[in-house]
Write a protein that holds these residues in place. Structure first.
Motif, PDB file in Angstrom:
ATOM      1  N   TYR A 391       0.823  -1.203   0.000  1.00 48.71           N
ATOM      2  CA  TYR A 391       0.000   0.000   0.000  1.00 48.71           C
ATOM      3  C   TYR A 391       0.865   1.264   0.000  1.00 48.71           C
ATOM      4  CZ  TYR A 391      -4.219  -2.768   0.910  1.00 48.71           C
ATOM      5  OH  TYR A 391      -5.273  -3.644   0.808  1.00 48.71           O
ATOM      6  N   SER A 392       1.990   1.234   0.688  1.00 48.56           N
ATOM      7  CA  SER A 392       2.899   2.381   0.665  1.00 48.56           C
ATOM      8  C   SER A 392       3.452   2.597  -0.740  1.00 48.56           C
ATOM      9  CB  SER A 392       4.057   2.159   1.648  1.00 48.56           C
ATOM     10  OG  SER A 392       3.614   2.232   2.982  1.00 48.56           O
ATOM     11  N   PHE A 393       3.735   1.490  -1.436  1.00 48.89           N
ATOM     12  CA  PHE A 393       4.224   1.598  -2.811  1.00 48.89           C
ATOM     13  C   PHE A 393       3.130   2.110  -3.740  1.00 48.89           C
ATOM     14  CE2 PHE A 393       5.727  -0.051  -6.940  1.00 48.89           C
ATOM     15  CZ  PHE A 393       7.020   0.452  -6.919  1.00 48.89           C
ATOM     16  N   VAL A 394       1.897   1.703  -3.480  1.00 45.82           N
ATOM     17  CA  VAL A 394       0.759   2.211  -4.258  1.00 45.82           C
ATOM     18  C   VAL A 394       0.673   3.737  -4.113  1.00 45.82           C
ATOM     19  CG1 VAL A 394      -1.766   2.282  -4.356  1.00 45.82           C
ATOM     20  CG2 VAL A 394      -0.587   0.085  -4.213  1.00 45.82           C
ATOM     21  N   ASP A 395       0.795   4.237  -2.878  1.00 49.06           N
ATOM     22  CA  ASP A 395       0.783   5.685  -2.649  1.00 49.06           C
ATOM     23  C   ASP A 395       1.905   6.372  -3.409  1.00 49.06           C
ATOM     24  OD1 ASP A 395      -1.396   5.537  -0.951  1.00 49.06           O
ATOM     25  OD2 ASP A 395      -0.173   5.342   0.849  1.00 49.06           O
ATOM     26  N   LEU A 396       3.081   5.758  -3.395  1.00 48.70           N
ATOM     27  CA  LEU A 396       4.240   6.322  -4.088  1.00 48.70           C
ATOM     28  C   LEU A 396       3.983   6.446  -5.580  1.00 48.70           C
ATOM     29  CD1 LEU A 396       7.314   7.111  -4.103  1.00 48.70           C
ATOM     30  CD2 LEU A 396       7.775   4.684  -4.484  1.00 48.70           C
ATOM     31  N   MET A 397       3.441   5.401  -6.195  1.00 48.00           N
ATOM     32  CA  MET A 397       3.207   5.409  -7.640  1.00 48.00           C
ATOM     33  C   MET A 397       2.114   6.383  -8.037  1.00 48.00           C
ATOM     34  SD  MET A 397       5.490   3.435  -8.776  1.00 48.00           S
ATOM     35  CE  MET A 397       4.989   3.214 -10.484  1.00 48.00           C
ATOM     36  N   ALA A 398       1.198   6.651  -7.097  1.00 47.05           N
ATOM     37  CA  ALA A 398       0.092   7.560  -7.411  1.00 47.05           C
ATOM     38  C   ALA A 398       0.463   9.025  -7.195  1.00 47.05           C
ATOM     39  CB  ALA A 398      -1.124   7.218  -6.561  1.00 47.05           C
ATOM     40  N   ASN A 399       1.607   9.282  -6.545  1.00 43.79           N
ATOM     41  CA  ASN A 399       1.967  10.652  -6.174  1.00 43.79           C
ATOM     42  C   ASN A 399       2.009  11.614  -7.343  1.00 43.79           C
ATOM     43  OD1 ASN A 399       2.142  10.412  -3.434  1.00 43.79           O
ATOM     44  ND2 ASN A 399       4.344  10.052  -3.370  1.00 43.79           N
ATOM     45  N   TRP A 400       2.637  11.180  -8.440  1.00 46.00           N
ATOM     46  CA  TRP A 400       2.926  12.103  -9.539  1.00 46.00           C
ATOM     47  C   TRP A 400       1.903  12.069 -10.665  1.00 46.00           C
ATOM     48  CZ3 TRP A 400       6.128  15.864  -8.789  1.00 46.00           C
ATOM     49  CH2 TRP A 400       7.195  15.723  -7.912  1.00 46.00           C
ATOM     50  N   THR A 401       1.100  11.014 -10.749  1.00 41.53           N
ATOM     51  CA  THR A 401       0.279  10.826 -11.948  1.00 41.53           C
ATOM     52  C   THR A 401      -0.746  11.938 -12.166  1.00 41.53           C
ATOM     53  OG1 THR A 401      -1.113   9.322 -10.646  1.00 41.53           O
ATOM     54  CG2 THR A 401       0.563   8.330 -12.055  1.00 41.53           C
ATOM     55  N   MET A 485      12.609   7.903  -2.805  1.00 40.74           N
ATOM     56  CA  MET A 485      11.864   7.206  -3.842  1.00 40.74           C
ATOM     57  C   MET A 485      10.878   8.118  -4.567  1.00 40.74           C
ATOM     58  SD  MET A 485      13.060   4.273  -4.230  1.00 40.74           S
ATOM     59  CE  MET A 485      11.796   3.661  -5.341  1.00 40.74           C
ATOM     60  N   THR A 486      10.376   9.138  -3.884  1.00 41.77           N
ATOM     61  CA  THR A 486       9.497  10.102  -4.554  1.00 41.77           C
ATOM     62  C   THR A 486      10.244  10.800  -5.678  1.00 41.77           C
ATOM     63  OG1 THR A 486       8.234  10.480  -2.524  1.00 41.77           O
ATOM     64  CG2 THR A 486       8.048  12.146  -4.244  1.00 41.77           C
ATOM     65  N   VAL A 487      11.498  11.153  -5.422  1.00 42.88           N
ATOM     66  CA  VAL A 487      12.331  11.785  -6.446  1.00 42.88           C
ATOM     67  C   VAL A 487      12.697  10.778  -7.531  1.00 42.88           C
ATOM     68  CG1 VAL A 487      14.532  12.938  -6.889  1.00 42.88           C
ATOM     69  CG2 VAL A 487      13.247  13.479  -4.818  1.00 42.88           C
ATOM     70  N   VAL A 488      13.041   9.546  -7.122  1.00 43.62           N
ATOM     71  CA  VAL A 488      13.425   8.512  -8.087  1.00 43.62           C
ATOM     72  C   VAL A 488      12.284   8.217  -9.061  1.00 43.62           C
ATOM     73  CG1 VAL A 488      13.986   6.061  -8.338  1.00 43.62           C
ATOM     74  CG2 VAL A 488      15.157   7.439  -6.616  1.00 43.62           C
ATOM     75  N   VAL A 489      11.065   8.081  -8.528  1.00 47.66           N
ATOM     76  CA  VAL A 489       9.913   7.793  -9.391  1.00 47.66           C
ATOM     77  C   VAL A 489       9.686   8.922 -10.390  1.00 47.66           C
ATOM     78  CG1 VAL A 489       7.385   7.572  -9.412  1.00 47.66           C
ATOM     79  CG2 VAL A 489       8.735   6.257  -7.784  1.00 47.66           C
ATOM     80  N   LEU A 490       9.845  10.168  -9.947  1.00 46.21           N
ATOM     81  CA  LEU A 490       9.702  11.300 -10.868  1.00 46.21           C
ATOM     82  C   LEU A 490      10.706  11.188 -12.007  1.00 46.21           C
ATOM     83  CD1 LEU A 490       8.637  14.077 -11.743  1.00 46.21           C
ATOM     84  CD2 LEU A 490      10.258  15.111 -10.152  1.00 46.21           C
ATOM     85  N   PHE A 491      11.950  10.889 -11.693  1.00 49.38           N
ATOM     86  CA  PHE A 491      12.974  10.789 -12.730  1.00 49.38           C
ATOM     87  C   PHE A 491      12.722   9.598 -13.656  1.00 49.38           C
ATOM     88  CE2 PHE A 491      15.551  13.638 -10.000  1.00 49.38           C
ATOM     89  CZ  PHE A 491      15.963  14.534 -10.981  1.00 49.38           C
ATOM     90  N   VAL A 492      12.228   8.496 -13.117  1.00 49.25           N
ATOM     91  CA  VAL A 492      11.887   7.346 -13.963  1.00 49.25           C
ATOM     92  C   VAL A 492      10.773   7.724 -14.936  1.00 49.25           C
ATOM     93  CG1 VAL A 492      10.875   5.030 -13.982  1.00 49.25           C
ATOM     94  CG2 VAL A 492      12.641   5.597 -12.310  1.00 49.25           C
ATOM     95  N   PHE A 493       9.766   8.410 -14.444  1.00 49.67           N
ATOM     96  CA  PHE A 493       8.677   8.874 -15.313  1.00 49.67           C
ATOM     97  C   PHE A 493       9.220   9.789 -16.419  1.00 49.67           C
ATOM     98  CE2 PHE A 493       4.909   8.466 -12.100  1.00 49.67           C
ATOM     99  CZ  PHE A 493       5.086   7.103 -12.108  1.00 49.67           C
ATOM    100  N   LEU A 494      10.101  10.711 -16.034  1.00 50.06           N
ATOM    101  CA  LEU A 494      10.656  11.653 -17.018  1.00 50.06           C
ATOM    102  C   LEU A 494      11.489  10.933 -18.068  1.00 50.06           C
ATOM    103  CD1 LEU A 494      11.688  14.655 -14.716  1.00 50.06           C
ATOM    104  CD2 LEU A 494       9.734  14.521 -16.264  1.00 50.06           C
ATOM    105  N   VAL A 495      12.250   9.922 -17.651  1.00 52.64           N
ATOM    106  CA  VAL A 495      13.050   9.152 -18.611  1.00 52.64           C
ATOM    107  C   VAL A 495      12.145   8.481 -19.635  1.00 52.64           C
ATOM    108  CG1 VAL A 495      14.505   7.103 -18.871  1.00 52.64           C
ATOM    109  CG2 VAL A 495      15.028   8.773 -17.095  1.00 52.64           C
ATOM    110  N   ILE A 496      11.037   7.894 -19.166  1.00 51.86           N
ATOM    111  CA  ILE A 496      10.095   7.247 -20.082  1.00 51.86           C
ATOM    112  C   ILE A 496       9.471   8.273 -21.022  1.00 51.86           C
ATOM    113  CG2 ILE A 496       7.900   5.989 -20.228  1.00 51.86           C
ATOM    114  CD1 ILE A 496       8.614   4.707 -17.521  1.00 51.86           C
ATOM    115  N   MET A 497       9.065   9.401 -20.483  1.00 47.43           N
ATOM    116  CA  MET A 497       8.391  10.420 -21.287  1.00 47.43           C
ATOM    117  C   MET A 497       9.324  11.089 -22.291  1.00 47.43           C
ATOM    118  SD  MET A 497       6.297  11.986 -18.051  1.00 47.43           S
ATOM    119  CE  MET A 497       5.851  13.543 -18.834  1.00 47.43           C
TER     120      MET A 497
END
Length: 507
Positions: A391-401, A485-497
Motif C-alpha cells: 500500500y505504501s508503494f501504491v501511494d508512491l506510484m500515485a503521487n505524480w500521476t 523514492m518520490t524523487v526517483v519515481v519522478l525521474f523514472v517517469f521523465l526518462v520514459i516520457m
C-alpha cells in the motif's frame, strides 16, 4: 422498410453514449474516491485550520471551473478525438510535446491507474473491518482480488460502450448513498455533540515542508484537490462513442460543476466532524451503537472507486486503438492489421496487457522489496506486513500521476492560447476562453511548482534530520526511503516520457 445500412446506423446509435450518460460518466469517474482519500491530507496540510482548508478548496475549484470553461475551445476542433487530452496537445502544440504526453498516458498514467485504484478500494474495505479475516489476508490474496477487479472492467467496459454505461449507472447509484451520508453527517455530529471535532496537529521535531506553515498548506493542498477531480477528462477521449460528439465539452463542464458542489459540501462536513475522513468518526459511531452504518458507508465508498476504473476502461481502449492504428506504440505494427471497425477487441487486449505488466511488476516490487513508508502497520487494523509495504508503494506510484496529467492539460491550454494569436487552427473562439485559460494556467502551474519545491525540500530536510539522528525507531528509515523514492519515481517517469525512441508512423 428501412435499408440494412439505416438499420445498422440505428443500432450503432443505440450503442453509443447519450449526453446524459456522458455527464454521468464524468461524475462517476471523478466523485467518490478522491474526496474520501485526500480530504484528511488537506486538513493536515493546513494544520487543522478549517477556514484555510476551505480557501484551498475554493482556489482549486475556481481553477477546475475555469478549466471546464476552456473545454469548449479545446474540444471544438474535432468530433473524432480518441486521444482525449493528448489529442488536444497533438492539435495545439508541436510534435515533441505530443510525443511526451503520448508516452506518459500510454506507458505510465493509464497502466498505473488500473494498478492503484483497486488497491485503494480494497484498503478502504479493510479499514472498515479492522482485524477481520479479510484485513489479515496475505499480499498475494490481496493482489489477486485487485487483479480481478481491474480485469473485469477492462475486459467488459473496454469492449463495450453499453457495458461502460450500464456499470457506470449502477455504481453511481450505489455510491450516491455515502455521498449524501457524508454531506449530512458533519451537521448531525455537530448538532449531537454541540462542538466541532477539531483536528489537532501533532508537534514534531522533524517538520516537513507542508508542516512549516498552515498558510503554506493552502498551496500544497491544491494539487491534492486536483486528484479529487482526476478522471473527468476520460469523456474527452470518448467523443466517437457519443451520440452527439460536439456536446462532449458541455458534458464535462456540467459534470465538473456537479462534482465541485458535492465535493465542497462533503469536505466541509468531514472537516467539522471526522477530522477530514469517515474513519475519524469511528468512536462516535461506536458510542451510538451503529458502527455498522459507518462500515456500510465505507464499503459503498470502496465500490464507488470502481467507477473510476470503469470510466478509464473504455477510454484506454479507444486511446490505444488510435495509437495502434498509427503505429505509435510498441508492437503496434504486429497487431495493427488485426483491428476491425466493429470491434474493440485488439485495443481492449492491448490495454489489458499494458495493465497486467505494470500490475505484476509494481505488486512484486511493492510487497517484497519496498518498506512501509506511510505507517500502515501503525494504523493497528491488522494488516499483513507485506500488504502495508504494498500500500505504501501504491501511494508512491500515485503521487505524480494526477499532477502530471494536469500538466498535460495546461500544455494544451497554452497551445490553444497561442493559436488565438496565430489562428492556424479553426476553433469555437469561446468568449470565456482567454481569461479562463490564463486563470487555469497560473493556478495549475503554481501548484505543480509547489509540488516540485515540496519534493526536493523534503528530501533535504529528511536527509538533514536523518544525519543528525533526530528520528526515533524506524521513522528515520521510513521518511528517508519515502523522500528518496518520490524523487526517483519522478525521474523514472521523465526518462520514459523523454525517451527519444520513435515509431514509423502510418498515415
Amino acid at each position: 422498410m428501412l435499408s440494412s445500412k439505416n438499420q445498422e446506423a440505428i443500432v450503432s446509435k443505440k450503442n453509443k453514449l447519450s449526453f446524459v450518460s456522458a455527464i454521468l460518466i464524468v461524475i462517476g469517474s471523478s466523485i467518490g474516491a478522491g474526496i474520501f482519500l485526500k480530504n484528511d491530507e488537506i486538513l493536515k496540510n493546513t494544520q487543522g485550520m478549517i477556514y484555510l482548508a476551505i480557501i484551498a478548496w475554493a482556489i482549486a475549484i475556481f481553477a477546475i471551473v475555469c478549466l471546464g470553461l476552456c473545454l469548449t475551445e479545446l474540444c471544438s476542433t474535432s468530433t473524432k478525438n480518441k486521444l482525449g487530452i493528448i489529442g488536444w496537445i497533438k492539435t495545439f502544440c508541436n510534435n515533441y510535446l505530443y510525443q511526451i504526453g503520448k508516452k506518459f498516458m500510454a506507458y505510465i498514467y493509464l497502466p498505473i491507474n488500473f494498478f492503484v485504484m483497486p488497491y485503494y478500494s480494497i484498503c478502504t474495505i479493510q479499514q472498515a473491518f479492522p482485524n477481520s479475516g479479510f484485513t489479515k489476508l496475505d499480499w498475494y490474496y490481496v493482489a489477486l482480488i485487485a487483479l480481478l477487479i481491474s480485469s473485469w472492467f477492462i475486459l467488459t467496459s473496454g469492449m463495450s460502450t453499453r457495458a461502460t454505461n450500464i456499470q457506470n449507472k449502477i455504481i453511481t447509484c450505489v455510491k450516491f448513498l455515502p455521498l449524501i451520508f457524508a454531506i449530512l453527517i458533519g451537521y448531525i455530529y455537530v448538532g449531537d455533540t454541540h462542538h466541532i471535532n477539531e483536528y489537532t496537529p501533532v508537534e514534531t521535531k522533524t517538520p516537513l515542508f507542508n508542516e512549516l506553515s498552515p498558510v503554506l498548506g493552502i498551496f500544497i493542498s491544491i494539487p491534492s484537490i486536483f486528484f479529487v477531480f482526476d478522471g473527468f477528462y476520460s469523456t474527452a477521449g470518448l467523443q466517437t462513442e457519443m451520440n452527439e460528439p460536439k456536446k462532449s465539452a458541455k458534458a464535462m463542464l456540467i459534470g465538473l460543476l456537479t462534482v465541485s458542489c458535492i465535493d465542497i459540501l462533503i469536505s466541509i462536513s468531514l472537516m467539522i466532524s471526522g477530522k477530514g475522513s469517515l474513519e475519524g468518526l469511528k468512536e462516535w459511531f461506536e458510542e451510538k451503537n451503529c458502527y455498522w452504518l459507518l462500515q456500510t458507508m465505507q464499503l459503498i465508498v470502496a465500490i464507488g472507486i470502481w467507477g473510476i476504473i470503469n470510466g478509464f476502461a473504455l477510454y484506454s481502449t479507444n486511446y490505444y486503438e488510435e495509437l495502434i492504428d498509427k503505429n505509435e506504440v510498441i508492437f503496434s505494427n504486429k497487431i495493427r492489421n488485426k483491428m476491425t471497425s466493429n470491434s474493440h477487441l485488439v485495443g481492449c487486449l492491448y490495454s489489458y496487457c499494458m495493465f497486467f505488466t505494470m500490475f505484476l511488476l509494481c505488486t512484486l516490487v511493492g510487497s517484497l522489496c519496498y518498506i512501509d513508508t506511510n505507517a500502515y502497520q501503525a494504523s493497528n487494523i491488522g494488516l499483513n506486513v507485506h500488504v502495508c509495504k504494498l500500500y505504501s508503494f501504491v501511494d508512491l506510484m500515485a503521487n505524480w500521476t494526477s499532477a502530471l496529467v494536469f500538466g498535460c492539460i495546461v500544455i494544451s491550454i497554452i497551445g490553444a492560447l497561442r493559436n488565438r494569436k496565430t489562428n492556424k487552427i479553426k476553433t469555437a473562439n469561446d468568449k470565456n476562453f482567454v481569461w479562463a485559460a490564463y486563470a487555469t494556467t497560473i493556478i495549475v502551474c503554481f501548484s505543480l511548482l509547489m509540488i516540485l519545491i515540496e519534493t526536493f525540500v523534503n528530501l533535504g530536510l529528511v536527509c538533514s534530520y536523518y544525519s543528525k539522528g533526530m528520528y526515533e525507531g524506524d521513522a528515520g528509515n521510513q521518511n528517508l526511503v519515502s523522500a528518496i523514492m518520490t524523487v526517483v519515481v519522478l525521474f523514472v517517469f521523465l526518462v520514459i516520457m523523454l525517451s527519444p525512441y520513435k515509431h514509423k508512423k502510418y498515415n
